[in-house]
Motif scaffolding. Structure first.
Motif, mmCIF file in Angstrom:
data_model
loop_
_atom_site.group_PDB
_atom_site.id
_atom_site.type_symbol
_atom_site.label_atom_id
_atom_site.label_comp_id
_atom_site.label_asym_id
_atom_site.label_seq_id
_atom_site.Cartn_x
_atom_site.Cartn_y
_atom_site.Cartn_z
ATOM 1 N N GLY A 84 0.800 -1.217 0.000
ATOM 2 C CA GLY A 84 0.000 0.000 0.000
ATOM 3 C C GLY A 84 0.833 1.266 0.000
ATOM 4 N N ILE A 85 2.134 1.114 -0.297
ATOM 5 C CA ILE A 85 3.009 2.283 -0.350
ATOM 6 C C ILE A 85 2.817 3.029 -1.662
ATOM 7 C CG2 ILE A 85 5.432 3.027 -0.369
ATOM 8 C CD1 ILE A 85 6.045 0.630 1.426
ATOM 9 N N VAL A 86 2.559 2.278 -2.729
ATOM 10 C CA VAL A 86 2.227 2.860 -4.025
ATOM 11 C C VAL A 86 0.796 2.463 -4.359
ATOM 12 C CG1 VAL A 86 2.680 2.757 -6.497
ATOM 13 C CG2 VAL A 86 4.587 2.911 -4.900
ATOM 14 N N VAL A 87 -0.029 3.441 -4.717
ATOM 15 C CA VAL A 87 -1.439 3.183 -5.033
ATOM 16 C C VAL A 87 -1.786 3.793 -6.392
ATOM 17 C CG1 VAL A 87 -2.119 3.085 -2.612
ATOM 18 C CG2 VAL A 87 -2.157 5.273 -3.818
ATOM 19 N N ALA A 88 -2.910 3.355 -6.937
ATOM 20 C CA ALA A 88 -3.361 3.879 -8.226
ATOM 21 C C ALA A 88 -3.860 5.315 -8.082
ATOM 22 C CB ALA A 88 -4.475 2.995 -8.777
ATOM 23 N N ASN A 89 -3.669 6.099 -9.155
ATOM 24 C CA ASN A 89 -4.143 7.479 -9.173
ATOM 25 C C ASN A 89 -4.600 7.809 -10.589
ATOM 26 O OD1 ASN A 89 -3.796 10.505 -9.636
ATOM 27 N ND2 ASN A 89 -3.527 10.384 -7.413
ATOM 28 N N PRO A 90 -5.848 8.242 -10.783
ATOM 29 C CA PRO A 90 -6.367 8.483 -12.131
ATOM 30 C C PRO A 90 -5.633 9.588 -12.892
ATOM 31 C CG PRO A 90 -7.858 9.338 -10.465
ATOM 32 C CD PRO A 90 -6.846 8.515 -9.750
ATOM 33 N N ALA A 91 -5.015 10.505 -12.177
ATOM 34 C CA ALA A 91 -4.329 11.624 -12.835
ATOM 35 C C ALA A 91 -2.869 11.315 -13.136
ATOM 36 C CB ALA A 91 -4.429 12.877 -11.956
ATOM 37 N N THR A 92 -2.206 10.677 -12.197
ATOM 38 C CA THR A 92 -0.759 10.430 -12.352
ATOM 39 C C THR A 92 -0.428 8.942 -12.500
ATOM 40 O OG1 THR A 92 -0.461 10.324 -9.951
ATOM 41 C CG2 THR A 92 -0.217 12.474 -10.994
ATOM 42 N N TYR A 93 -1.454 8.095 -12.614
ATOM 43 C CA TYR A 93 -1.314 6.633 -12.722
ATOM 44 C C TYR A 93 -0.939 5.997 -11.384
ATOM 45 C CZ TYR A 93 -1.572 7.390 -17.736
ATOM 46 O OH TYR A 93 -1.996 7.761 -18.988
ATOM 47 N N VAL A 94 0.135 6.484 -10.754
ATOM 48 C CA VAL A 94 0.515 5.969 -9.438
ATOM 49 C C VAL A 94 0.781 7.144 -8.500
ATOM 50 C CG1 VAL A 94 1.484 3.782 -10.242
ATOM 51 C CG2 VAL A 94 2.936 5.809 -10.135
ATOM 52 N N ALA A 95 0.661 6.875 -7.196
ATOM 53 C CA ALA A 95 0.908 7.918 -6.201
ATOM 54 C C ALA A 95 1.302 7.251 -4.894
ATOM 55 C CB ALA A 95 -0.343 8.773 -6.008
ATOM 56 N N LEU A 96 1.802 8.048 -3.958
ATOM 57 C CA LEU A 96 2.184 7.539 -2.650
ATOM 58 C C LEU A 96 0.934 7.234 -1.830
ATOM 59 C CD1 LEU A 96 4.622 7.022 -0.746
ATOM 60 C CD2 LEU A 96 4.258 9.329 0.153
#
Length: 434
Positions: A156-168
């Motif tokens: 769960g350190i890297v998660v999906a993000n619709p704007a940047t694909y991945v996020a913290l």
């Protein structure tokens, strides 16, 4: 009597070793690689495979592979389902490409069978020598980065993000904190040369999580779970799909170079090379590896390969196949620790994955960064694997970029028919099969 039999078969006196030394070396090797007992079921069970059955298949495949390598090839090299390939099996082939885990097992079987044929007809050296070093380095590093991405995602350190694909992710969550703690502990213990550093890290985080109420204790020992859910479940017909050819090639390619590199590295460390710098009984070792992969697929696990952790046993004095036989016996004993394996949470193995990733990514240091025609394909292959979430796609893009850049730069002398043909086949796959 037994001592004489062991000495005659494994040639202990000839290798200046003893039964006691070989047993200690076997225990040492096992402790450094036993983490696969926990990690492999954790990864493969995400495909829908039964956790207990995969646990048993992992132990049996490791035992069979190590036993064949020890008794027949007489090398102190242990085998088990390989890291990286198990992740590709789950996240690339099944969850990524949409194939069933049964078809993926079929692909593993065919890759092992092809490896066996290459070993029998002794064409593996030609293949190995045909693939440029830069591509091999890039692929090894890419698998490491692929594992790192999986580890960070599972924690769960890297998660999906619709704007940047991945996020913290949320770094205050227990899963993220435990994963990082495990990684820090494992890395520190490995630096201090503590035997079994990875396993200590995994078990330490698991126990700490139990004490703090974040994980449940379900037991230590029991009779082995049933292997029936995965035994002989491989789908050979499903693996015949044209699009699966790249998957079979990826399993084969990685296993071929991983095994070759491990064999040579371990043999060099143990002084097992002959006067010409070659590895005696190399063919037997390769056949042992490929046979273990086929057996593993039948049992229900991803590709079985030789483990570089065998160098730990070599450092402890192991010089013959008796070391590998001891490892095989310990994997069979591990069958009775299924409840312990079932108590290991994903975040406990995430730290181990991240540590293994850091080791594999180290191959980037050996690339020729002064030559752009060599460096660029390395970077493409390494980055493509985690970003496409596929080892196969990373290999394909690595080959295509290598041939295209070399050709456009007029460096035709660096190209050979095998590399050009593979690059063209990969390009055709992207054009007509994707």
């Amino acid at each position: 009597m037994l001592k004489r039999l062991l000495d005659n078969h494994f040639k202990l006196s000839e290798h200046h070793t003893t039964v006691r030394t070989e047993v200690i070396a076997g225990i040492t090797t096992f402790l450094t690689m036993a983490y696969i007992i926990f990690v492999n079921p954790s990864i493969l069970s995400e495909t829908g495979m039964d956790y207990g059955a995969v646990f048993v298949a992992t132990c049996l495949a490791a035992a069979i592979g190590s036993l064949i390598m020890g008794v027949w090839a007489n090398y102190p090299i242990a085998q088990a389902p390989g890291m990286g390939l198990n992740a590709f099996f789950t996240y690339g082939v099944v969850l990524g490409m949409g194939y069933t885990w049964e078809a993926a097992l079929g692909a593993v079987f065919f890759s092992g069978f092809t490896f066996l044929l290459l070993s029998i007809f002794k064409v593996r050296e030609w293949i190995i020598n045909s693939i440029p070093l830069s591509l091999r380095l890039g692929i090894a590093a890419g698998i490491g980065l692929f594992l790192a991405m999986i580890a960070l995602k599972n924690a769960g350190i890297v998660v999906a993000n619709p704007a940047t694909y991945v996020a913290l992710g949320d770094m205050t969550q227990p899963s993220a904190l435990y994963a990082l703690l495990g990684f820090f502990v494992i890395t520190a213990l490995a630096y201090l040369q503590v035997t079994g550093a990875v396993m200590i890290g995994i078990l330490g985080v698991t126990i700490l999580a139990m004490v703090l109420g974040h994980n449940d204790y379900v037991g230590l020992m029991s009779m082995p779970p049933s292997i029936a859910p995965t035994l002989m479940a491989l789908d050979l017909a499903g693996a015949f799909d044209v699009a699966m050819l790249s998957v079979i090639f990826a399993f084969l390619f990685v296993d071929l170079f991983d095994t070759s590199g491990t064999l040579v590295g371990v043999a060099h460390r143990g002084g097992l090379l002959d006067k010409d710098g070659k590895l005696p009984r190399l063919n037997r070792a390769m056949i042992s590896d490929s046979s273990a992969s086929m057996a593993g697929a039948v049992l229900g696990t991803s590709t079985t390969t030789s483990y570089i952790e065998s160098t730990a046993g070599i450092a402890s004095g192991g010089r013959t196949g008796l070391t590998a036989v001891v490892v095989a016996i310990l994997f069979l004993v591990s069958l009775f620790f299924a409840p312990l394996a079932g108590s290991i949470p994903a975040y406990a193995t995430a730290g181990a994955l991240l540590y293994v990733a850091s080791l594999m990514a180290g191959s980037l240091a050996h690339a020729n960064w002064e030559d752009a025609t060599e460096a660029a394909p390395v970077l493409i292959a390494a980055l493509a694997m985690p970003l496409t979430f596929s080892i196969a796609e990373g290999i394909a893009l690595g080959f295509i970029s290598y041939v295209a850049i070399k050709a456009l730069s007029g460096r035709f002398q660096d190209l050979n028919p095998a590399v050009v043909i593979l690059a063209l086949l990969f390009a055709l796959k992207f054009l007509f099969l994707d």
